[in-house]
Design a protein around this motif. Structure first.
Motif, mmCIF file in Angstrom:
data_model
loop_
_atom_site.group_PDB
_atom_site.id
_atom_site.type_symbol
_atom_site.label_atom_id
_atom_site.label_comp_id
_atom_site.label_asym_id
_atom_site.label_seq_id
_atom_site.Cartn_x
_atom_site.Cartn_y
_atom_site.Cartn_z
ATOM 1 N N SER A 55 107.036 94.611 37.058
ATOM 2 C CA SER A 55 108.488 94.768 37.205
ATOM 3 C C SER A 55 108.931 96.086 36.594
ATOM 4 O O SER A 55 108.565 96.409 35.456
ATOM 5 N N ARG A 56 109.709 96.834 37.378
ATOM 6 C CA ARG A 56 110.270 98.099 36.910
ATOM 7 C C ARG A 56 111.674 98.250 37.493
ATOM 8 O O ARG A 56 111.843 98.189 38.707
ATOM 9 N N GLY A 57 112.643 98.440 36.623
ATOM 10 C CA GLY A 57 114.017 98.659 37.088
ATOM 11 C C GLY A 57 114.535 97.551 37.965
ATOM 12 O O GLY A 57 115.252 97.818 38.940
ATOM 13 N N GLY A 58 114.156 96.315 37.668
ATOM 14 C CA GLY A 58 114.625 95.181 38.429
ATOM 15 C C GLY A 58 113.903 94.988 39.757
ATOM 16 O O GLY A 58 114.285 94.142 40.559
ATOM 17 N N MET A 59 112.873 95.796 40.005
ATOM 18 C CA MET A 59 112.099 95.706 41.243
ATOM 19 C C MET A 59 110.712 95.169 40.916
ATOM 20 O O MET A 59 110.186 95.397 39.828
ATOM 21 N N SER A 60 110.106 94.474 41.886
ATOM 22 C CA SER A 60 108.747 93.939 41.719
ATOM 23 C C SER A 60 107.786 94.738 42.585
ATOM 24 O O SER A 60 108.065 94.990 43.768
ATOM 25 N N TYR A 61 106.664 95.107 41.998
ATOM 26 C CA TYR A 61 105.654 95.898 42.698
ATOM 27 C C TYR A 61 104.279 95.244 42.554
ATOM 28 O O TYR A 61 103.971 94.646 41.514
ATOM 29 N N CYS A 62 103.451 95.410 43.585
ATOM 30 C CA CYS A 62 102.065 95.016 43.453
ATOM 31 C C CYS A 62 101.395 96.035 42.531
ATOM 32 O O CYS A 62 101.927 97.141 42.320
ATOM 33 N N ARG A 63 100.284 95.688 41.959
ATOM 34 C CA ARG A 63 99.624 96.578 41.011
ATOM 35 C C ARG A 63 99.228 97.926 41.610
ATOM 36 O O ARG A 63 99.448 98.961 40.976
ATOM 37 N N SER A 116 108.250 95.847 46.407
ATOM 38 C CA SER A 116 109.386 96.696 46.756
ATOM 39 C C SER A 116 108.963 98.009 47.390
ATOM 40 O O SER A 116 109.787 98.687 48.007
ATOM 41 N N ARG A 117 107.706 98.359 47.293
ATOM 42 C CA ARG A 117 107.243 99.635 47.865
ATOM 43 C C ARG A 117 106.527 99.442 49.201
ATOM 44 O O ARG A 117 106.892 100.034 50.204
ATOM 45 N N CYS A 118 105.467 98.598 49.210
ATOM 46 C CA CYS A 118 104.651 98.483 50.431
ATOM 47 C C CYS A 118 105.067 97.319 51.325
ATOM 48 O O CYS A 118 104.661 97.251 52.478
ATOM 49 N N GLY A 119 105.876 96.401 50.794
ATOM 50 C CA GLY A 119 106.345 95.283 51.596
ATOM 51 C C GLY A 119 105.355 94.143 51.743
ATOM 52 O O GLY A 119 105.613 93.195 52.473
#
Length: 184
Positions: free
Chosen positions: A167-175, A154-157
């Protein structure tokens, strides 16, 4: 040194690695010994599992001879800084651990430096028991590699394996993004 005089599997290992060196020969002899001990041939898929305790030239020989790679999911790295290699057969659930002897005397030249040529000759010709300690450990075989869905961070695409997301706040992020180490 004339590579053409070496066995074909050593020539292949040298080509893969790019040059002949003591580290490559350490892995070459260890991998051959482990495969002979287990009575196995090169892994076509994930039949064998290799656990290496260093990230040196020797690991290239394990990849070439044993067919264990990060890409196939049957090569595992433990950062212990030791020339130790454990090879296991998933079929028999038997493993062998090959450890370079810590008390191995390296030949030195007049300047007190390791004589690489003589050391490589030793690595090629000394009996196995002079170079390595061999044991048969009980290991927990890692599961075979699995394919998981790719999610978009959700941040870097960038695409990231689902099992490696945060997972944070329903969003998925790479480490890296989850840890705040990726630039904006």
């Amino acid at each position: 040194m004339n590579f053409e005089n070496y066995p074909p599997e050593l020539q292949e290992t040298i080509r893969f690695h790019g040059h002949l060196c003591p580290g490559l020969l350490i892995g070459y002899r260890a991998a051959k010994a482990a495969m002979e001990h287990l009575g196995v041939t090169r892994s076509e898929d994930e039949e064998l599992v290799a656990i290496v305790e260093n990230r040196s030239c020797s690991v290239d020989a394990v990849q070439v001879l044993c067919g264990c790679t990060f890409g196939k999911g049957n090569l595992f790295f433990e950062d212990f800084g030791k020339q130790v290699f454990t090879l296991g057969s998933r079929k028999t659930q038997i493993a062998v651990r090959i450890a370079l002897r810590g008390d191995l005397l390296k030949p030195v030249d007049a300047d007190g430096k390791t004589d690489r040529e003589k050391f490589m000759e030793q690595l090629l010709t000394l009996p196995l028991e002079s170079l390595y300690r061999v044991s048969a450990p009980q290991i927990d075989f890692p599961p075979e590699a699995q394919i998981h869905p790719t999610l978009v961070c959700s941040r870097c695409g960038e695409g990231v394996m689902e099992t490696r997301t945060v997972s944070r706040g329903g969003m998925s992020y790479c480490r890296p993004c989850a840890q705040g180490s990726m630039g904006e």
